[in-house]
Design an enzyme around this catalytic site. Structure first.
Site, PDB file in Angstrom:
ATOM      1  N   LYS A 177       0.979  -0.880   0.285  1.00  0.00           N
ATOM      2  CA  LYS A 177       0.397  -0.303   0.222  1.00  0.00           C
ATOM      3  C   LYS A 177       1.238   1.115   0.162  1.00  0.00           C
ATOM      4  O   LYS A 177       1.590   1.586   0.982  1.00  0.00           O
ATOM      5  CB  LYS A 177      -0.825   0.309   1.408  1.00  0.00           C
ATOM      6  CG  LYS A 177      -1.860   1.168   0.739  1.00  0.00           C
ATOM      7  CD  LYS A 177      -3.010   1.850   2.232  1.00  0.00           C
ATOM      8  CE  LYS A 177      -2.047   2.931   2.755  1.00  0.00           C
ATOM      9  NZ  LYS A 177      -1.862   4.023   1.298  1.00  0.00           N
ATOM     10  N   GLY A 229       6.460   5.517   8.087  1.00  0.00           N
ATOM     11  CA  GLY A 229       5.951   6.304   8.799  1.00  0.00           C
ATOM     12  C   GLY A 229       5.626   7.415   9.642  1.00  0.00           C
ATOM     13  O   GLY A 229       7.133   7.343  10.713  1.00  0.00           O
ATOM     14  N   SER A 230       4.659   7.379  10.296  1.00  0.00           N
ATOM     15  CA  SER A 230       4.746   7.909  11.532  1.00  0.00           C
ATOM     16  C   SER A 230       4.543   7.522  12.358  1.00  0.00           C
ATOM     17  O   SER A 230       3.618   6.270  12.946  1.00  0.00           O
ATOM     18  CB  SER A 230       2.756   9.425  11.675  1.00  0.00           C
ATOM     19  OG  SER A 230       2.387   8.292  11.488  1.00  0.00           O
ATOM     20  N   VAL A 233       1.054   6.441  13.850  1.00  0.00           N
ATOM     21  CA  VAL A 233       0.516   4.560  12.888  1.00  0.00           C
ATOM     22  C   VAL A 233       1.388   3.661  13.035  1.00  0.00           C
ATOM     23  O   VAL A 233       0.932   2.459  13.116  1.00  0.00           O
ATOM     24  CB  VAL A 233       0.523   5.175  11.572  1.00  0.00           C
ATOM     25  CG1 VAL A 233      -0.502   4.273  10.569  1.00  0.00           C
ATOM     26  CG2 VAL A 233      -0.721   6.116  10.665  1.00  0.00           C
ATOM     27  N   GLY A 234       2.862   3.952  13.081  1.00  0.00           N
ATOM     28  CA  GLY A 234       3.332   2.299  13.005  1.00  0.00           C
ATOM     29  C   GLY A 234       3.354   1.613  14.378  1.00  0.00           C
ATOM     30  O   GLY A 234       3.370   0.749  14.476  1.00  0.00           O
ATOM     31  N   GLU A 251       9.873   2.151  10.955  1.00  0.00           N
ATOM     32  CA  GLU A 251      10.487   3.202  10.472  1.00  0.00           C
ATOM     33  C   GLU A 251       9.150   4.446  11.348  1.00  0.00           C
ATOM     34  O   GLU A 251       8.594   4.257   9.910  1.00  0.00           O
ATOM     35  CB  GLU A 251      11.587   3.143   9.777  1.00  0.00           C
ATOM     36  CG  GLU A 251      13.035   2.577   9.033  1.00  0.00           C
ATOM     37  CD  GLU A 251      13.741   2.314  10.913  1.00  0.00           C
ATOM     38  OE1 GLU A 251      13.491   3.532  11.695  1.00  0.00           O
ATOM     39  OE2 GLU A 251      14.153   0.971  11.137  1.00  0.00           O
ATOM     40  N   CYS A 285      12.682  11.705   7.833  1.00  0.00           N
ATOM     41  CA  CYS A 285      12.453  11.557   8.929  1.00  0.00           C
ATOM     42  C   CYS A 285      13.721  11.632   9.436  1.00  0.00           C
ATOM     43  O   CYS A 285      13.912  11.645  10.636  1.00  0.00           O
ATOM     44  CB  CYS A 285      12.651   9.940   8.744  1.00  0.00           C
ATOM     45  SG  CYS A 285      13.434   8.968   7.668  1.00  0.00           S
ATOM     46  N   GLU A 384       8.260  15.913  16.237  1.00  0.00           N
ATOM     47  CA  GLU A 384       8.406  16.592  15.050  1.00  0.00           C
ATOM     48  C   GLU A 384       7.691  17.800  14.255  1.00  0.00           C
ATOM     49  O   GLU A 384       6.192  17.676  14.165  1.00  0.00           O
ATOM     50  CB  GLU A 384       9.206  15.091  14.593  1.00  0.00           C
ATOM     51  CG  GLU A 384       9.124  15.275  13.042  1.00  0.00           C
ATOM     52  CD  GLU A 384       8.544  13.723  12.352  1.00  0.00           C
ATOM     53  OE1 GLU A 384       7.739  12.872  12.285  1.00  0.00           O
ATOM     54  OE2 GLU A 384       9.794  12.606  11.888  1.00  0.00           O
TER      55      GLU A 384
HETATM   56  P1  NAP Z   1       2.051   8.243   7.754  1.00  0.00           P
HETATM   57  O1  NAP Z   1       0.694   9.090   7.642  1.00  0.00           O
HETATM   58  O2  NAP Z   1       2.329   7.271   8.997  1.00  0.00           O
HETATM   59  O3  NAP Z   1       1.681   7.179   6.434  1.00  0.00           O
HETATM   60  C1  NAP Z   1       2.392   6.390   5.946  1.00  0.00           C
HETATM   61  C2  NAP Z   1       1.581   4.951   5.174  1.00  0.00           C
HETATM   62  O4  NAP Z   1       0.867   4.897   5.724  1.00  0.00           O
HETATM   63  C3  NAP Z   1       0.567   6.059   4.394  1.00  0.00           C
HETATM   64  O5  NAP Z   1       0.612   5.022   3.219  1.00  0.00           O
HETATM   65  C4  NAP Z   1      -0.474   5.790   4.603  1.00  0.00           C
HETATM   66  O6  NAP Z   1      -1.831   5.520   4.051  1.00  0.00           O
HETATM   67  C5  NAP Z   1      -0.562   4.926   5.962  1.00  0.00           C
HETATM   68  N1  NAP Z   1      -1.728   4.756   7.448  1.00  0.00           N
HETATM   69  C6  NAP Z   1      -2.485   5.435   7.139  1.00  0.00           C
HETATM   70  N2  NAP Z   1      -3.147   5.596   8.678  1.00  0.00           N
HETATM   71  C7  NAP Z   1      -2.798   4.132   8.577  1.00  0.00           C
HETATM   72  C8  NAP Z   1      -3.261   3.141   9.349  1.00  0.00           C
HETATM   73  N3  NAP Z   1      -3.887   2.907  10.544  1.00  0.00           N
HETATM   74  N4  NAP Z   1      -2.680   1.505   9.385  1.00  0.00           N
HETATM   75  C9  NAP Z   1      -1.957   1.157   8.525  1.00  0.00           C
HETATM   76  N5  NAP Z   1      -1.304   2.489   7.816  1.00  0.00           N
HETATM   77  C10 NAP Z   1      -2.399   3.347   7.855  1.00  0.00           C
HETATM   78  O7  NAP Z   1       3.298   8.867   7.292  1.00  0.00           O
HETATM   79  P2  NAP Z   1       3.666  10.070   6.267  1.00  0.00           P
HETATM   80  O8  NAP Z   1       2.592  11.849   6.554  1.00  0.00           O
HETATM   81  O9  NAP Z   1       3.394   9.820   5.109  1.00  0.00           O
HETATM   82  O10 NAP Z   1       4.749  10.252   6.006  1.00  0.00           O
HETATM   83  C11 NAP Z   1       6.208  11.314   7.201  1.00  0.00           C
HETATM   84  C12 NAP Z   1       5.752  10.024   8.643  1.00  0.00           C
HETATM   85  O11 NAP Z   1       7.150   9.219   8.438  1.00  0.00           O
HETATM   86  C13 NAP Z   1       6.758  11.549   9.280  1.00  0.00           C
HETATM   87  O12 NAP Z   1       6.851  10.929  10.902  1.00  0.00           O
HETATM   88  C14 NAP Z   1       8.565  10.563   9.268  1.00  0.00           C
HETATM   89  O13 NAP Z   1       9.309  11.363  10.332  1.00  0.00           O
HETATM   90  C15 NAP Z   1       7.838   9.190   9.187  1.00  0.00           C
HETATM   91  N6  NAP Z   1       9.042   9.106   8.428  1.00  0.00           N
HETATM   92  C16 NAP Z   1       9.952   8.379   8.704  1.00  0.00           C
HETATM   93  C17 NAP Z   1      11.152   7.427   8.195  1.00  0.00           C
HETATM   94  C18 NAP Z   1      12.171   6.259   8.443  1.00  0.00           C
HETATM   95  O14 NAP Z   1      12.875   5.318   7.633  1.00  0.00           O
HETATM   96  N7  NAP Z   1      12.167   6.655   9.931  1.00  0.00           N
HETATM   97  C19 NAP Z   1      11.401   7.560   6.769  1.00  0.00           C
HETATM   98  C20 NAP Z   1      10.703   8.762   5.935  1.00  0.00           C
HETATM   99  C21 NAP Z   1       9.043   9.039   6.568  1.00  0.00           C
HETATM  100  P3  NAP Z   1      -2.192   7.166   3.216  1.00  0.00           P
HETATM  101  O15 NAP Z   1      -1.060   8.451   2.486  1.00  0.00           O
HETATM  102  O16 NAP Z   1      -3.682   6.868   2.417  1.00  0.00           O
HETATM  103  O17 NAP Z   1      -2.592   7.790   4.483  1.00  0.00           O
END
Ligand code: NAP
Ligand code: MG
Length: 485
Positions: A177, A229-230, A233-234, A251, A285, A384
């Site tokens: 996804k 991701g965030s 959610v993680g 991550e 990130c 963040e």
């Molecule tokens: P996000 O909102 O957590 O989304 C990540 C993914 O999860 C997207 O595909 C999202 O779908 C999906 N998602 C949303 N709600 C979900 C649920 N309840 N269950 C399962 N999947 C779900 O993160 P983002 O806004 O895309 O990215 C920003 C965040 O990612 C920041 O916090 C950043 O620090 C972190 N990040 C971390 C790393 C690392 O390696 N540590 C790298 C890059 C980014 P939708 O897009 O449809 O909402």
């Protein structure tokens, strides 16, 4: 497909599903009145079928020789390399990063495919002496099974590929996804893998809402979930996976410090900090959210860092010379603006960027913003904020600098700027971060090196990338055998 604009849809069991699903348009974040393309969103039944297809394709895929699976990845790498310009342009149109940054991401994604493809040529296990003359013991790896891959939009090719490539070469099948803000470029990865010969059912692509992601995590046929991701959610994914005994790799966010000592070489420190704060419009990130500066170097550093940030050219990433593209969405820009206003209300001083600064019209632009405070407890110094914003905080001794650097629940990346080998070694030992950078930006990592965070930035378990990636996607057996003659 009704026109020649970029288009995507769920890809399940070897076919693009092109009817009966709602269509979503993606705007260009640099020109929000212009539509980049559209995609069809998976519904619940689509994800149900996708997991079924991955499950059905598993036995045949894992029986293929690893070398053959690897060759598919290497061919896909070559296809990406032949399309760098087209893919980079689409990535910029859809996600907003500059064309130069997009080119790097496409090339890096190809290299990541090739690297994992070639892992099939590596030793497959270890051999041990048995306890009798006729016994030998060896380790034997088997794929974990169906893997759910859930990815963010900020590296919409590279993060997925560093998960999908090792999953595939080690014999797993995948349900992916992608993030909703970057489905169109993500679909190009699926197309490259198909053209490279990936069999039907081995990779499913299910663009859709977060609820579809959660459905993947809850499906009992999915053995492992890898998520970037965030944090919120993680954590939810981890608890849902744990509740049914599935593996989860996370991550998450970061609040990465860059610590500047008086003996830092400023010629090198200033550009590294600019990259740490503003590359990818701060939507990394690993971006530096706090710049911890020793009192004795504060004036000299800021005299150079503030104009370096103020001089950055903000605009449409397709335009030559632009160094900082837009944020991904209107709401992302709103969150950054709110966080900066709150910091000012909490008494922070504005050094560069901020509310009064002009940005180009028509897109979700934010000027790189530098704040200063002597209170490490203000919101922006703890939480963040996903944009080109950082806060300068003071320290007056090495102990205080290291203590402040670690004074966060996160632990993804950290940087130290110093000429002292002793302080550099201390940083490697004492900074709570999965990536420690000495005289380098907090951002950036190598695809052949293990990647991952500590504390709230990650979860216990195998790291991503490099040869460490194999550990998440396989289970290790010990095979004891006695020869009979
Ligand atoms: P996000 O909102 O957590 O989304 C990540 C993914 O999860 C997207 O595909 C999202 O779908 C999906 N998602 C949303 N709600 C979900 C649920 N309840 N269950 C399962 N999947 C779900 O993160 P983002 O806004 O895309 O990215 C920003 C965040 O990612 C920041 O916090 C950043 O620090 C972190 N990040 C971390 C790393 C690392 O390696 N540590 C790298 C890059 C980014 P939708 O897009 O449809 O909402
Ligand atoms: Mg989100």
């Amino acid at each position: 497909m009704t026109d020649s604009r970029p288009w995507a849809a769920p890809f399940v069991g070897g076919a693009w599903l092109d009817s009966g699903l709602p269509s979503v348009e993606r705007e260009n974040p640099a020109r929000s009145d212009s539509v980049v393309g559209s995609w069809l969103a998976a519904d619940e039944a689509t994800v149900e079928r996708a997991v079924g297809a991955a499950d059905d394709a598993g036995p045949a895929w894992r029986r293929r020789p690893a070398l053959e699976r690897g060759r598919v990845l290497v061919r896909a790498a070559e296809l990406l390399e032949s399309r760098v310009e087209t893919l980079a342009e689409l990535l910029t149109l859809e996600e907003g990063k500059t064309l130069a940054e997009s080119r790097i991401e496409v090339v890096r994604s190809a290299e990541t495919l090739r690297y994992h493809g070639l892992q099939a040529w590596q030793p497959a296990g270890e051999v041990f002496h048995g306890s009798t003359a006729d016994e030998i013991v060896r380790t034997h790896r088997v794929p974990v099974g169906v893997v759910g891959v859930i990815t963010p939009w900020n590296f919409p090719l590279n993060i997925p590929v560093w998960k999908i490539a090792p999953a595939l070469v080690h014999g797993c099948t995948v349900v992916w996804k992608p993030a909703s803000y970057a489905v169109l470029i993500a679909a190009e990865m699926v197309r490259a893998l198909l053209e490279a010969g990936l069999p039907a059912g081995v990779l499913q692509f299910v663009p859709g809402s977060g609820a579809r992601g959660q459905q993947i995590v809850e499906d009992p046929r999915v053995a492992a979930v890898t998520f970037t991701g965030s944090e919120g959610v993680g954590r939810r994914i981890a608890s849902l996976a744990a509740a049914r005994g599935a593996k989860a790799q996370l991550e998450l966010g970061g609040h990465n410090p860059a610590v500047v000592f008086p003996d830092a070489d400023l010629d090198l420190t200033v550009p590294a900090l600019v990259t740490s704060i503003a590359s990818g419009s701060g939507q990394k990130c690993t971006a530096a959210r706090r710049v911890l500066v020793h009192d004795d170097v504060r004036d000299a550093l800021l005299e150079r860092l503030v104009p370096a940030l103020a001089d950055l050219r903000v605009g449409d990433g397709l335009v030559d010379g632009v160094q900082v593209g837009p944020l991904v969405s209107r709401s992302a820009r709103g969150e950054v603006e709110t966080a900066v206003s709150s910091a000012l209300a909490e008494g922070a001083e504005l050094l560069a960027g901020g509310p009064g600064e002009r940005v180009p019209d028509g897109g979700w632009f934010v000027r790189p913003t530098l704040l200063a405070s002597d209170k490490p407890t203000i919101g922006i110094a703890c939480d963040e904020v996903f944009g080109p914003v950082s806060v300068v905080l003071p320290f007056s001794s090495a102990d205080e600098g290291f203590r402040l650097a670690n004074d966060t629940r996160y632990g993804l990346s950290a940087a130290i700027f110093t000429g002292s080998e002793r302080l550099a070694r201390r940083a490697a030992d004492e900074l709570d971060a999965g990536l420690v950078n000495v005289n380098q930006s907090t951002t950036g990592s190598e695809l052949h090196v293990p990647f991952g965070g500590m504390k709230a930035s990650s979860a216990p378990g195998p790291k991503e990338q490099g040869s460490a990636a194999r550990d998440f996607f396989t289970e290790t057996k010990a095979v004891y055998s006695t020869a009979t003659y």
